[in-house]
Design a protein around this motif. Structure first.
Motif, PDB file in Angstrom:
ATOM      1  N   ALA A  86       0.843  -1.196   0.000  1.00 32.60           N
ATOM      2  CA  ALA A  86       0.000   0.000   0.000  1.00 32.60           C
ATOM      3  C   ALA A  86       0.874   1.240   0.000  1.00 32.60           C
ATOM      4  O   ALA A  86       1.764   1.379   0.835  1.00 32.60           O
ATOM      5  CB  ALA A  86      -0.922   0.006   1.219  1.00 32.60           C
ATOM      6  N   ASN A  87       0.614   2.130  -0.943  1.00 30.82           N
ATOM      7  CA  ASN A  87       1.361   3.378  -1.051  1.00 30.82           C
ATOM      8  C   ASN A  87       0.382   4.544  -0.990  1.00 30.82           C
ATOM      9  O   ASN A  87      -0.632   4.541  -1.689  1.00 30.82           O
ATOM     10  CB  ASN A  87       2.145   3.439  -2.377  1.00 30.82           C
ATOM     11  CG  ASN A  87       3.076   2.257  -2.530  1.00 30.82           C
ATOM     12  OD1 ASN A  87       4.059   2.139  -1.818  1.00 30.82           O
ATOM     13  ND2 ASN A  87       2.758   1.361  -3.460  1.00 30.82           N
ATOM     14  N   PHE A  94      -2.821   4.399   4.991  1.00 27.64           N
ATOM     15  CA  PHE A  94      -3.415   3.419   4.092  1.00 27.64           C
ATOM     16  C   PHE A  94      -2.623   2.127   4.213  1.00 27.64           C
ATOM     17  O   PHE A  94      -1.417   2.116   3.988  1.00 27.64           O
ATOM     18  CB  PHE A  94      -3.374   3.959   2.655  1.00 27.64           C
ATOM     19  CG  PHE A  94      -3.844   2.980   1.611  1.00 27.64           C
ATOM     20  CD1 PHE A  94      -5.062   2.326   1.735  1.00 27.64           C
ATOM     21  CD2 PHE A  94      -3.072   2.725   0.496  1.00 27.64           C
ATOM     22  CE1 PHE A  94      -5.495   1.428   0.770  1.00 27.64           C
ATOM     23  CE2 PHE A  94      -3.487   1.837  -0.479  1.00 27.64           C
ATOM     24  CZ  PHE A  94      -4.709   1.194  -0.335  1.00 27.64           C
ATOM     25  N   LYS A  95      -3.287   1.030   4.593  1.00 31.16           N
ATOM     26  CA  LYS A  95      -2.563  -0.223   4.801  1.00 31.16           C
ATOM     27  C   LYS A  95      -3.512  -1.419   4.698  1.00 31.16           C
ATOM     28  O   LYS A  95      -4.716  -1.300   4.966  1.00 31.16           O
ATOM     29  CB  LYS A  95      -1.893  -0.217   6.176  1.00 31.16           C
ATOM     30  CG  LYS A  95      -2.867  -0.087   7.325  1.00 31.16           C
ATOM     31  CD  LYS A  95      -2.138   0.010   8.670  1.00 31.16           C
ATOM     32  CE  LYS A  95      -3.128   0.174   9.824  1.00 31.16           C
ATOM     33  NZ  LYS A  95      -2.445   0.289  11.130  1.00 31.16           N
ATOM     34  N   PHE A 115      -8.147   2.748   5.463  1.00 33.67           N
ATOM     35  CA  PHE A 115      -7.744   4.081   5.021  1.00 33.67           C
ATOM     36  C   PHE A 115      -8.213   5.087   6.069  1.00 33.67           C
ATOM     37  O   PHE A 115      -9.360   5.046   6.514  1.00 33.67           O
ATOM     38  CB  PHE A 115      -8.376   4.409   3.667  1.00 33.67           C
ATOM     39  CG  PHE A 115      -7.934   5.724   3.093  1.00 33.67           C
ATOM     40  CD1 PHE A 115      -6.900   5.763   2.166  1.00 33.67           C
ATOM     41  CD2 PHE A 115      -8.521   6.904   3.471  1.00 33.67           C
ATOM     42  CE1 PHE A 115      -6.475   6.976   1.638  1.00 33.67           C
ATOM     43  CE2 PHE A 115      -8.113   8.110   2.946  1.00 33.67           C
ATOM     44  CZ  PHE A 115      -7.085   8.136   2.030  1.00 33.67           C
ATOM     45  N   ARG A 116      -7.323   5.987   6.461  1.00 32.35           N
ATOM     46  CA  ARG A 116      -7.681   7.014   7.448  1.00 32.35           C
ATOM     47  C   ARG A 116      -7.236   8.383   6.963  1.00 32.35           C
ATOM     48  O   ARG A 116      -6.077   8.584   6.590  1.00 32.35           O
ATOM     49  CB  ARG A 116      -7.045   6.711   8.801  1.00 32.35           C
ATOM     50  CG  ARG A 116      -7.486   7.688   9.908  1.00 32.35           C
ATOM     51  CD  ARG A 116      -7.111   7.170  11.289  1.00 32.35           C
ATOM     52  NE  ARG A 116      -5.672   7.191  11.503  1.00 32.35           N
ATOM     53  CZ  ARG A 116      -5.022   8.199  12.101  1.00 32.35           C
ATOM     54  NH1 ARG A 116      -5.701   9.247  12.525  1.00 32.35           N
ATOM     55  NH2 ARG A 116      -3.725   8.138  12.260  1.00 32.35           N
ATOM     56  N   ASN A 117      -8.172   9.311   6.958  1.00 27.83           N
ATOM     57  CA  ASN A 117      -7.875  10.688   6.583  1.00 27.83           C
ATOM     58  C   ASN A 117      -7.346  11.423   7.807  1.00 27.83           C
ATOM     59  O   ASN A 117      -8.089  11.725   8.740  1.00 27.83           O
ATOM     60  CB  ASN A 117      -9.147  11.371   6.055  1.00 27.83           C
ATOM     61  CG  ASN A 117      -8.900  12.821   5.665  1.00 27.83           C
ATOM     62  OD1 ASN A 117      -7.758  13.249   5.527  1.00 27.83           O
ATOM     63  ND2 ASN A 117      -9.972  13.568   5.470  1.00 27.83           N
ATOM     64  N   THR A 183      -1.839   2.226  -4.943  1.00 25.30           N
ATOM     65  CA  THR A 183      -1.395   3.583  -4.646  1.00 25.30           C
ATOM     66  C   THR A 183      -2.621   4.471  -4.551  1.00 25.30           C
ATOM     67  O   THR A 183      -3.448   4.483  -5.466  1.00 25.30           O
ATOM     68  CB  THR A 183      -0.441   4.117  -5.726  1.00 25.30           C
ATOM     69  OG1 THR A 183       0.691   3.248  -5.818  1.00 25.30           O
ATOM     70  CG2 THR A 183       0.031   5.519  -5.383  1.00 25.30           C
ATOM     71  N   PHE A 184      -2.759   5.181  -3.439  1.00 25.39           N
ATOM     72  CA  PHE A 184      -3.915   6.048  -3.217  1.00 25.39           C
ATOM     73  C   PHE A 184      -3.557   7.471  -3.583  1.00 25.39           C
ATOM     74  O   PHE A 184      -2.623   8.052  -3.042  1.00 25.39           O
ATOM     75  CB  PHE A 184      -4.359   5.986  -1.757  1.00 25.39           C
ATOM     76  CG  PHE A 184      -5.804   5.625  -1.600  1.00 25.39           C
ATOM     77  CD1 PHE A 184      -6.796   6.561  -1.869  1.00 25.39           C
ATOM     78  CD2 PHE A 184      -6.182   4.364  -1.195  1.00 25.39           C
ATOM     79  CE1 PHE A 184      -8.132   6.236  -1.729  1.00 25.39           C
ATOM     80  CE2 PHE A 184      -7.511   4.029  -1.050  1.00 25.39           C
ATOM     81  CZ  PHE A 184      -8.498   4.964  -1.310  1.00 25.39           C
TER      82      PHE A 184
END
Length: 203
Positions: A86-87, A94-95, A115-117, A183-184
């Motif tokens: 995860a990138n 992000f993981k 995913f956490r903002n 990749t996010f």
């Protein structure tokens, strides 16, 4: 002795020059509008060719339906190690829930991603997948994947998303490990628009 030009001749020439200038400006404006409209299909064509669309054609080709699993044969004679990477291209977390799993070709497997903002603003993002080795791409079939959609998260919000996949039994036998990497990317402007909508007072 030459006679002086009539006053009306100068004003006529000036009007003709003005008309010519207005005509040129109109042509330029029309060309600019035409170029703007042409950018949309051009952008879509480039994204499709490079595989960076919201959901690229290559991803659409490897989506399977639940009904297709009934006709799938599980190859219990071998196992494939699927590694998860995860990138995050931005200030967020992000993981995957696990770093790797071992699966039989033809076996349905689900792995969760978190995913956490961590920003203090609303944001929208999209995950783009890639595979290694490249020859595994056409054999990595997804039933469900968060990479199919864009997501909008509030400040500090955390989401968990699944990726459900099946490795095609036709995968070459010399491929024993597949790395699925996501990749996010933040979708520019989407978060700001969403924040503006939320901030509008209700009448």
């Amino acid at each position: 002795m030459s006679s002086a030009p009539k006053p009306g001749w100068m004003s006529l020439a000036l009007r003709q020059e003005n008309r010519l200038m207005v005509g040129k400006l109109c042509v330029i404006v029309l060309l600019m509008f035409g170029f703007g409209y042409a950018l949309v299909p051009l952008y879509n064509a480039i994204c499709t060719a490079l595989g960076i669309n919201v959901l690229s054609l290559s991803e659409r080709q490897h989506v399977i339906k639940a009904s297709d699993l009934k006709n799938s044969q599980i190859d219990y004679s071998r196992k494939i190690t699927v590694e998860f990477d995860a990138n995050a291209r931005g200030p967020w977390d992000f993981k995957p829930a696990v770093n790797h799993v071992e699966v039989h070709p033809g076996e349905l497997t689900t792995v969760m991603y978190e995913f956490r903002n961590v920003q203090n603003k609303i944001m929208s993002a999209q995950a783009i997948p890639s595979y290694a080795p490249k020859q595994a791409t056409s054999h990595f079939n997804k039933l469900e994947c968060f990479c199919f959609n864009e997501y909008t998260l509030a400040p500090g919000e955390t989401k968990q998303w699944p990726v459900a996949f099946v490795i095609d039994p036709k995968l070459p036998r010399d491929v024993k490990t597949i790395t699925l990497s996501y990749t996010f990317f933040e979708v520019a402007g989407k978060g700001q628009k969403q924040a503006a909508v939320v901030a509008q007072p209700r009448l």
